[in-house]
Scaffold this motif. Structure first.
Motif, PDB file in Angstrom:
ATOM      1  N   GLY A   1      47.904  16.763  84.276  1.00  0.00           N
ATOM      2  CA  GLY A   1      47.147  15.659  84.829  1.00  0.00           C
ATOM      3  C   GLY A   1      47.991  14.417  85.054  1.00  0.00           C
ATOM      4  N   VAL A   2      48.821  14.081  84.070  1.00  0.00           N
ATOM      5  CA  VAL A   2      49.669  12.891  84.202  1.00  0.00           C
ATOM      6  C   VAL A   2      50.684  13.083  85.322  1.00  0.00           C
ATOM      7  CG1 VAL A   2      51.387  11.465  83.024  1.00  0.00           C
ATOM      8  CG2 VAL A   2      49.327  12.186  81.811  1.00  0.00           C
ATOM      9  N   GLN A   3      51.285  14.283  85.387  1.00  0.00           N
ATOM     10  CA  GLN A   3      52.258  14.542  86.443  1.00  0.00           C
ATOM     11  C   GLN A   3      51.614  14.486  87.824  1.00  0.00           C
ATOM     12  OE1 GLN A   3      55.809  15.184  86.206  1.00  0.00           O
ATOM     13  NE2 GLN A   3      55.411  14.618  88.334  1.00  0.00           N
ATOM     14  N   CYS A   4      50.393  14.977  87.946  1.00  0.00           N
ATOM     15  CA  CYS A   4      49.711  14.944  89.243  1.00  0.00           C
ATOM     16  C   CYS A   4      49.474  13.501  89.680  1.00  0.00           C
ATOM     17  CB  CYS A   4      48.382  15.700  89.144  1.00  0.00           C
ATOM     18  SG  CYS A   4      47.531  15.878  90.731  1.00  0.00           S
ATOM     19  N   ALA A   5      49.019  12.662  88.756  1.00  0.00           N
ATOM     20  CA  ALA A   5      48.798  11.258  89.090  1.00  0.00           C
ATOM     21  C   ALA A   5      50.096  10.585  89.528  1.00  0.00           C
ATOM     22  CB  ALA A   5      48.196  10.526  87.889  1.00  0.00           C
ATOM     23  N   ALA A   6      51.173  10.837  88.772  1.00  0.00           N
ATOM     24  CA  ALA A   6      52.466  10.242  89.115  1.00  0.00           C
ATOM     25  C   ALA A   6      52.977  10.759  90.454  1.00  0.00           C
ATOM     26  CB  ALA A   6      53.480  10.526  88.011  1.00  0.00           C
ATOM     27  N   SER A   7      52.800  12.049  90.697  1.00  0.00           N
ATOM     28  CA  SER A   7      53.296  12.646  91.938  1.00  0.00           C
ATOM     29  C   SER A   7      52.545  12.120  93.150  1.00  0.00           C
ATOM     30  CB  SER A   7      53.192  14.174  91.871  1.00  0.00           C
ATOM     31  OG  SER A   7      54.069  14.692  90.907  1.00  0.00           O
ATOM     32  N   LEU A   8      51.259  11.867  92.999  1.00  0.00           N
ATOM     33  CA  LEU A   8      50.500  11.304  94.111  1.00  0.00           C
ATOM     34  C   LEU A   8      51.125   9.987  94.570  1.00  0.00           C
ATOM     35  CD1 LEU A   8      46.837  12.026  92.977  1.00  0.00           C
ATOM     36  CD2 LEU A   8      47.897  12.846  95.080  1.00  0.00           C
ATOM     37  N   ARG A   9      51.472   9.148  93.611  1.00  0.00           N
ATOM     38  CA  ARG A   9      52.089   7.870  93.975  1.00  0.00           C
ATOM     39  C   ARG A   9      53.497   8.081  94.528  1.00  0.00           C
ATOM     40  NH1 ARG A   9      47.574   5.869  94.867  1.00  0.00           N
ATOM     41  NH2 ARG A   9      46.541   4.594  93.266  1.00  0.00           N
TER      42      ARG A   9
ATOM     43  N   PRO B   1      41.380   9.870  72.752  1.00  0.00           N
ATOM     44  CA  PRO B   1      41.515   8.405  72.803  1.00  0.00           C
ATOM     45  C   PRO B   1      42.959   7.921  72.804  1.00  0.00           C
ATOM     46  CG  PRO B   1      40.831   9.118  70.614  1.00  0.00           C
ATOM     47  CD  PRO B   1      40.767  10.333  71.497  1.00  0.00           C
ATOM     48  N   ALA B   2      43.903   8.804  72.434  1.00  0.00           N
ATOM     49  CA  ALA B   2      45.317   8.421  72.387  1.00  0.00           C
ATOM     50  C   ALA B   2      45.912   8.432  73.785  1.00  0.00           C
ATOM     51  CB  ALA B   2      46.087   9.390  71.494  1.00  0.00           C
ATOM     52  N   PRO B   3      47.021   7.713  73.989  1.00  0.00           N
ATOM     53  CA  PRO B   3      47.728   7.815  75.263  1.00  0.00           C
ATOM     54  C   PRO B   3      48.208   9.248  75.481  1.00  0.00           C
ATOM     55  CG  PRO B   3      48.599   6.016  73.912  1.00  0.00           C
ATOM     56  CD  PRO B   3      47.698   6.811  73.042  1.00  0.00           C
ATOM     57  N   PRO B   4      48.429   9.675  76.719  1.00  0.00           N
ATOM     58  CA  PRO B   4      48.941  11.031  76.955  1.00  0.00           C
ATOM     59  C   PRO B   4      50.268  11.241  76.234  1.00  0.00           C
ATOM     60  CG  PRO B   4      48.225  10.009  79.008  1.00  0.00           C
ATOM     61  CD  PRO B   4      48.211   8.939  77.976  1.00  0.00           C
ATOM     62  N   TYR B   5      50.434  12.408  75.632  1.00  0.00           N
ATOM     63  CA  TYR B   5      51.625  12.643  74.817  1.00  0.00           C
ATOM     64  C   TYR B   5      52.162  14.058  75.017  1.00  0.00           C
ATOM     65  CZ  TYR B   5      47.850  14.496  71.856  1.00  0.00           C
ATOM     66  OH  TYR B   5      46.739  15.165  71.400  1.00  0.00           O
TER      67      TYR B   5
ATOM     68  N   ILE C   1      47.124   3.312  88.714  1.00  0.00           N
ATOM     69  CA  ILE C   1      46.384   4.499  88.277  1.00  0.00           C
ATOM     70  C   ILE C   1      45.395   4.045  87.201  1.00  0.00           C
ATOM     71  CG2 ILE C   1      46.532   6.731  87.095  1.00  0.00           C
ATOM     72  CD1 ILE C   1      49.410   6.934  88.290  1.00  0.00           C
ATOM     73  N   ARG C   2      44.135   4.254  87.459  1.00  0.00           N
ATOM     74  CA  ARG C   2      43.117   3.862  86.483  1.00  0.00           C
ATOM     75  C   ARG C   2      43.025   4.956  85.420  1.00  0.00           C
ATOM     76  NH1 ARG C   2      37.065   2.480  88.406  1.00  0.00           N
ATOM     77  NH2 ARG C   2      37.488   4.411  89.527  1.00  0.00           N
ATOM     78  N   PHE C   3      43.462   4.637  84.215  1.00  0.00           N
ATOM     79  CA  PHE C   3      43.464   5.605  83.124  1.00  0.00           C
ATOM     80  C   PHE C   3      42.293   5.322  82.189  1.00  0.00           C
ATOM     81  CE2 PHE C   3      45.391   6.714  78.800  1.00  0.00           C
ATOM     82  CZ  PHE C   3      44.893   8.009  78.842  1.00  0.00           C
ATOM     83  N   ARG C   4      41.476   6.352  81.952  1.00  0.00           N
ATOM     84  CA  ARG C   4      40.298   6.205  81.113  1.00  0.00           C
ATOM     85  C   ARG C   4      40.392   7.171  79.931  1.00  0.00           C
ATOM     86  NH1 ARG C   4      34.853   5.188  84.530  1.00  0.00           N
ATOM     87  NH2 ARG C   4      34.176   5.192  82.347  1.00  0.00           N
TER      88      ARG C   4
ATOM     89  N   VAL D   1      54.871   9.678  73.628  1.00  0.00           N
ATOM     90  CA  VAL D   1      54.048   9.185  74.741  1.00  0.00           C
ATOM     91  C   VAL D   1      54.670   9.587  76.082  1.00  0.00           C
ATOM     92  CG1 VAL D   1      53.196   7.109  75.899  1.00  0.00           C
ATOM     93  CG2 VAL D   1      53.100   7.289  73.407  1.00  0.00           C
ATOM     94  N   LEU D   2      53.843  10.169  76.946  1.00  0.00           N
ATOM     95  CA  LEU D   2      54.317  10.621  78.253  1.00  0.00           C
ATOM     96  C   LEU D   2      54.566   9.466  79.208  1.00  0.00           C
ATOM     97  CD1 LEU D   2      52.018  13.714  78.970  1.00  0.00           C
ATOM     98  CD2 LEU D   2      54.488  13.745  78.679  1.00  0.00           C
ATOM     99  N   ARG D   3      53.629   8.551  79.304  1.00  0.00           N
ATOM    100  CA  ARG D   3      53.735   7.397  80.194  1.00  0.00           C
ATOM    101  C   ARG D   3      53.141   6.187  79.505  1.00  0.00           C
ATOM    102  NH1 ARG D   3      56.657   8.237  85.153  1.00  0.00           N
ATOM    103  NH2 ARG D   3      56.350  10.411  85.754  1.00  0.00           N
ATOM    104  N   SER D   4      53.764   5.056  79.684  1.00  0.00           N
ATOM    105  CA  SER D   4      53.314   3.834  79.036  1.00  0.00           C
ATOM    106  C   SER D   4      52.128   3.227  79.782  1.00  0.00           C
ATOM    107  CB  SER D   4      54.457   2.819  78.995  1.00  0.00           C
ATOM    108  OG  SER D   4      54.780   2.405  80.317  1.00  0.00           O
ATOM    109  N   ASP D   5      51.448   2.288  79.116  1.00  0.00           N
ATOM    110  CA  ASP D   5      50.374   1.544  79.782  1.00  0.00           C
ATOM    111  C   ASP D   5      50.913   0.810  81.012  1.00  0.00           C
ATOM    112  OD1 ASP D   5      48.554   2.386  77.898  1.00  0.00           O
ATOM    113  OD2 ASP D   5      48.687   0.573  76.681  1.00  0.00           O
ATOM    114  N   ALA D   6      52.149   0.312  80.885  1.00  0.00           N
ATOM    115  CA  ALA D   6      52.744  -0.424  82.011  1.00  0.00           C
ATOM    116  C   ALA D   6      52.895   0.480  83.227  1.00  0.00           C
ATOM    117  CB  ALA D   6      54.099  -0.993  81.604  1.00  0.00           C
ATOM    118  N   PHE D   7      53.226   1.763  83.013  1.00  0.00           N
ATOM    119  CA  PHE D   7      53.353   2.687  84.143  1.00  0.00           C
ATOM    120  C   PHE D   7      52.026   2.790  84.888  1.00  0.00           C
ATOM    121  CE2 PHE D   7      52.284   6.932  85.651  1.00  0.00           C
ATOM    122  CZ  PHE D   7      53.196   7.062  86.686  1.00  0.00           C
TER     123      PHE D   7
END
Length: 408
Positions: A14-22, A37-41, A73-76, A61-67
């Motif tokens: 999921g994280v890679q797909c979001a990043a790849s879209l951008r 509830p934790a950040p993607p890891y 990317i709206r992360f929920r 952590v896979l990607r930081s909040d700053a990313f």
């Protein structure tokens, strides 16, 4: 207003797909939903560095909040999807709210297969999430009692390798050998011998019949051969099942995974499924398969993102995966055939080497031991359909790269 692309599952896929879209210039809205509830890891280190205490939660952590902010990317996190409304093109969340989508990507992953019987100790462990790993680490810190690992797959063996230097470990496998799904008999036998040399007790062809309390925090694990094993922590690793319920309830075809085509698209043209939860066509094998590994998750994430971004391609990657145990790296390229010829290269038992697996003259898979360069060569050979002769495969002095240079 449409929510663009909604991705369900803040997993590797999921994280890679979001990043790849951008990365591919997609300028629509992207929403990533995760029930944790934790950040993607990163999950693979949970059984290794994190369990050993050499890697922190922050380091996973896979990607930081700053990313997510910078990529818009709206992360929920901590959000559960209750159902998919395909007619309205929206996902309904557990709180009753809904998100509409142009494209929906299911990256829901898998969950541990539950113990089939009754009587599993209340403090038995499965390892899939950060919470699972933290709970197991805390239990191990409270006791030096023996550990029984039920299931001889890669996760159970990685845990055994991590823990064997500090306590007694027994691995119980009901099949005739370890790694029935994940490795050839040759590699599985080598790994079993490595574990036994490290002090782990390895029992195969024996099943767990039940559990008997044996004092505070202690259990006796009753086996089918009449023995019972003393245990503190009991770890259950008997496989996983795909999280396909959302897809199935929405009427999407599923069969031990959400069925997709070579673009990772489901029967519904607006819905994709990627990673561990997806069952995809594998022309090399003449059928379909579901593959549980990080690289497959990343590859399929990029394929789905490309289709959504208007750059469609076909998923035809050579599957590959790895496992780090007892100071060695075991890597597999391709899918090991159930019936074929196994040729040994080098000295796998004593150091670097490999097992080459053929069906006739066709190279189907290569399992390497502490030979990363050879692993890379094997992936290129299988990907380009170049088949070393049996003699070339067995000759450690033969440069396999020469075959590819001749082909080009």
């Amino acid at each position: 207003m449409s929510d663009g692309t909604v991705i369900v599952g803040a997993s590797h896929a999921g994280v890679q797909c979001a990043a790849s879209l951008r990365d591919m210039g997609y300028d629509g809205a992207v929403t990533l939903i995760g029930d944790d509830p934790a950040p993607p890891y990163h999950r693979p280190p949970l059984s290794k560095g994190f369990m050993a205490g050499t890697m922190s939660a922050e380091g996973l952590v896979l990607r930081s909040d700053a990313f997510f902010r910078e990529a818009a990317i709206r992360f929920r996190p901590g959000t559960c999807v209750a159902r998919i409304d395909r007619d309205a093109r929206r996902v309904v969340l557990a709180d009753g709210s809904a998100l509409s989508y142009d494209h929906l990507v299911l990256a829901t992953g898998t969950r541990p297969r539950r113990w089939p019987g009754d009587g599993l100790p209340a403090d038995a462990h499965m390892l899939r999430t950060m919470d699972d790993a933290c709970r197991l680490r805390a239990h191990l810190a409270r006791t030096d009692a023996p550990v029984v690992v039920i299931g001889g797959g890669y996760v159970g063996l990685e845990l055994a390798a991590t823990l064997c230097s500090s306590r007694s470990i027994t691995v119980v496998e009901g099949a005739s050998r370890l790694l029935m799904r994940g490795a050839s008999p040759a590699l599985a036998g080598l790994i079993a011998r490595r574990h036994m040399a490290a002090g782990t007790h390895v029992l195969t062809d024996v099943t767990v019949m039940g559990f008997v309390p044996d004092g505070p925090g202690r259990t006796r694990v009753v086996l089918s051969n009449g023995r019972s094993l003393p245990a503190g922590p009991v770890i259950v690793g008997i496989g996983v099942v795909p999280n396909q319920e959302l897809a199935a309830a929405a009427g999407l075809p599923c069969a031990d995974g959400v069925l997709v085509d070579a673009t990772c698209r489901t029967e519904d043209a607006s819905i994709f499924a990627i990673g561990d939860c997806a069952r995809f066509p594998m022309p090399r094998l003449g059928g379909t398969m579901r593959l549980e590994c990080v690289q497959n998750a990343h590859d399929q994430a990029r394929i789905a993102a490309a289709a959504i971004a208007g750059r469609p391609g076909l998923y035809d990657a050579v599957p590959w995966f790895w496992s780090d145990q007892l100071g060695s790296k075991f890597q597999t390229a391709g899918i090991v055939p159930t019936d074929g010829l196994c040729i040994t290269r080098g000295d796998p038992e004593g150091g670097k080497g490999a097992f080459f697996h053929y069906v006739g003259d066709a190279l189907r898979a290569v399992e390497t031991i502490d030979a990363p360069a050879l692993h890379m060569q094997a992936r290129r050979l299988i990907g380009t359909g170049i088949n070393p002769s049996h003699n070339q495969a067995s000759d450690a002095g033969f440069d396999l790269r020469s075959l590819q240079s001749r082909a080009t």
